[in-house]
Write a protein that holds these residues in place. Structure first.
Motif, PDB file in Angstrom:
ATOM      1  N   ALA A   1       4.055 -71.751  26.272  1.00 36.56           N
ATOM      2  CA  ALA A   1       5.102 -70.739  26.426  1.00 36.56           C
ATOM      3  C   ALA A   1       4.692 -69.432  25.758  1.00 36.56           C
ATOM      4  N   ALA A   2       4.064 -69.543  24.582  1.00 34.81           N
ATOM      5  CA  ALA A   2       3.617 -68.343  23.868  1.00 34.81           C
ATOM      6  C   ALA A   2       2.578 -67.587  24.691  1.00 34.81           C
ATOM      7  N   ALA A   3       1.645 -68.320  25.281  1.00 38.61           N
ATOM      8  CA  ALA A   3       0.615 -67.675  26.101  1.00 38.61           C
ATOM      9  C   ALA A   3       1.241 -66.987  27.314  1.00 38.61           C
TER      10      ALA A   3
ATOM     11  N   THR B   1       5.932 -58.009  15.103  1.00 38.48           N
ATOM     12  CA  THR B   1       4.670 -58.144  15.828  1.00 38.48           C
ATOM     13  C   THR B   1       4.805 -59.259  16.858  1.00 38.48           C
ATOM     14  N   LYS B   2       3.717 -59.501  17.597  1.00 36.25           N
ATOM     15  CA  LYS B   2       3.705 -60.570  18.595  1.00 36.25           C
ATOM     16  C   LYS B   2       3.288 -61.913  18.001  1.00 36.25           C
ATOM     17  N   ARG B   3       2.984 -61.953  16.701  1.00 38.15           N
ATOM     18  CA  ARG B   3       2.520 -63.178  16.065  1.00 38.15           C
ATOM     19  C   ARG B   3       3.705 -64.093  15.771  1.00 38.15           C
TER      20      ARG B   3
ATOM     21  N   VAL C   1       5.647 -81.139  21.879  1.00 44.99           N
ATOM     22  CA  VAL C   1       6.433 -79.898  21.843  1.00 44.99           C
ATOM     23  C   VAL C   1       5.558 -78.741  21.386  1.00 44.99           C
ATOM     24  N   GLY C   2       4.645 -79.023  20.434  1.00 39.53           N
ATOM     25  CA  GLY C   2       3.730 -77.982  19.985  1.00 39.53           C
ATOM     26  C   GLY C   2       2.884 -77.445  21.121  1.00 39.53           C
ATOM     27  N   ILE C   3       2.399 -78.343  21.980  1.00 42.50           N
ATOM     28  CA  ILE C   3       1.619 -77.921  23.149  1.00 42.50           C
ATOM     29  C   ILE C   3       2.482 -77.104  24.097  1.00 42.50           C
ATOM     30  N   GLN C   4       3.733 -77.553  24.314  1.00 42.99           N
ATOM     31  CA  GLN C   4       4.652 -76.817  25.192  1.00 42.99           C
ATOM     32  C   GLN C   4       4.892 -75.409  24.659  1.00 42.99           C
ATOM     33  N   MET C   5       5.089 -75.286  23.333  1.00 41.33           N
ATOM     34  CA  MET C   5       5.328 -73.979  22.731  1.00 41.33           C
ATOM     35  C   MET C   5       4.085 -73.095  22.817  1.00 41.33           C
TER      36      MET C   5
ATOM     37  N   LEU D   1       4.170 -65.749  27.563  1.00 45.03           N
ATOM     38  CA  LEU D   1       4.958 -64.592  27.136  1.00 45.03           C
ATOM     39  C   LEU D   1       4.125 -63.555  26.386  1.00 45.03           C
ATOM     40  N   ASP D   2       2.808 -63.747  26.384  1.00 47.27           N
ATOM     41  CA  ASP D   2       1.894 -62.815  25.709  1.00 47.27           C
ATOM     42  C   ASP D   2       2.176 -62.725  24.210  1.00 47.27           C
ATOM     43  N   LEU D   3       2.485 -63.867  23.598  1.00 48.74           N
ATOM     44  CA  LEU D   3       2.683 -63.945  22.157  1.00 48.74           C
ATOM     45  C   LEU D   3       1.451 -64.575  21.518  1.00 48.74           C
ATOM     46  N   GLU D   4       1.158 -64.152  20.316  1.00 55.69           N
ATOM     47  CA  GLU D   4       0.007 -64.688  19.593  1.00 55.69           C
ATOM     48  C   GLU D   4       0.448 -65.875  18.732  1.00 55.69           C
ATOM     49  N   LEU D   5      -0.318 -66.965  18.840  1.00 52.97           N
ATOM     50  CA  LEU D   5      -0.040 -68.156  18.034  1.00 52.97           C
ATOM     51  C   LEU D   5      -1.257 -68.383  17.137  1.00 52.97           C
ATOM     52  N   PRO D   6      -1.313 -67.669  15.999  1.00 53.20           N
ATOM     53  CA  PRO D   6      -2.524 -67.715  15.169  1.00 53.20           C
ATOM     54  C   PRO D   6      -2.730 -69.086  14.517  1.00 53.20           C
TER      55      PRO D   6
END
Length: 311
Positions: A289-291, A270-272, A282-286, A293-298
């Motif tokens: 990056a997730a946004a 999945t994209k999660r 680094v968490g903010i950077q990731m 790349l259209d990835l979900e960061l639940p």
């Protein structure tokens, strides 16, 4: 032979009776037995005769190091065309001319003159490399090896009088020892064959990571003098790569990183995604990056957060 090759090696040299302890023959036609693969390392003016001798001997395949063909203009391209015609008529597959060679780690076959192999021999693994540039191909082979990747095959196709990138990708797509395919591409003469090869790789669930160069006007001119390839529209290559889920890398680091990630054979369903880091920055950077790349960061569930805080 010290790297695992079990077959006989037959040197051909009209001026020597013995080379590195092996009996040498003046012509390949004088060599005993059948020859599976010949390495042709002579000047371009002698390469045609060498190919003819190999065909007459019944050699199944040849790797040609010789340069001085398509990269030198119309006369060289005509020589390449004639070379291809003779090899096809004689039933001999040809890698090159102007090829740095090839390797097959499974059987210890290293038909190449690359100096890369002086300090480091590649280990067996799932990555197959196909490159129109020999030096570039062995460069990212070296970088990938330093990252811990292992390889099945590496082929530098050079001027592609016969065997081209598409044919190599198609073969690797059906090779049980290859799980990931890396490509360096300047141009393509047979778009339909490349699309069919990429489709086969996708159908067999083998990730393909490609670096396509020759985008700018200066880059296109450089390709003409390097391998003599037909560059074609960059937008077309982008569309084909998207159609067959090929990851187009924009740098060598990206090429190796993506191949490294794919080599484990474990892919997300999945994209999660989840991020574990000791750094808030680094968490903010990731998250950014997730946004992108259209990835979900639940959000982490409360129960998991309490469990971590209690540790």
């Amino acid at each position: 032979t010290k790297h695992g090759f079990k077959g006989p090696i037959v040197p051909i040299n009209p001026n020597q009776k013995e080379i590195q302890g092996l009996t040498a023959y003046a012509s390949i036609k004088d060599a005993p037995g059948e020859i599976d693969q010949a390495i042709i390392a002579v000047p371009a003016k002698a390469a045609m005769q060498a190919a003819d001798d190999c065909i007459a001997k019944g050699v199944k395949a040849a790797v040609m190091f010789s340069s001085g063909f398509a990269e030198l203009g119309p006369e060289g391209r005509a020589m390449r065309t004639e070379m291809a015609r003779r090899c096809a008529a004689g039933g001999m597959k040809l890698v090159g001319p102007n090829s740095l060679g090839m390797l097959n780690t499974r059987i210890g076959l290293y038909s190449t003159f690359s100096s890369y192999f002086d300090p480091l021999w590649p280990r067996v693994g799932p990555v197959g490399i196909v490159s129109q540039s020999g030096a570039f191909g062995t460069y990212f082979l070296a970088i990938a090896a330093e990252r811990g990747l292992g390889f099945s095959h590496c082929v530098a196709t050079g001027n592609e009088a016969d065997v081209d990138v598409a044919e190599c990708v198609d073969w690797l797509a059906g090779d049980p020892d290859t799980g990931v395919i890396m490509i360096y591409l300047e141009g393509c003469r047979d778009g339909a064959r490349l699309r069919a090869a990429l489709a086969r790789a996708a159908a067999n669930r083998k990730p393909v990571v490609a670096m396509k160069v020759g985008v700018s006007e200066q880059g296109v001119a450089a390709v003409a003098s390097h391998t003599g390839s037909l560059v074609g529209s960059d937008a077309v290559f982008d569309a084909v790569f998207r159609e067959y889920n090929v990851h187009r890398a924009r740098s060598i680091d990206e090429l190796v990183d993506v191949a490294y990630a794919c080599s484990g054979g474990v892919f997300p369903k999945t994209k999660r995604v989840g991020v574990v880091t000791i750094s808030g920055g680094v968490g903010i950077q990731m998250a950014d990056a997730a946004a992108e790349l259209d990835l979900e960061l639940p959000r982490m569930p409360d129960a998991a957060q309490y469990k971590i805080l209690a540790m």
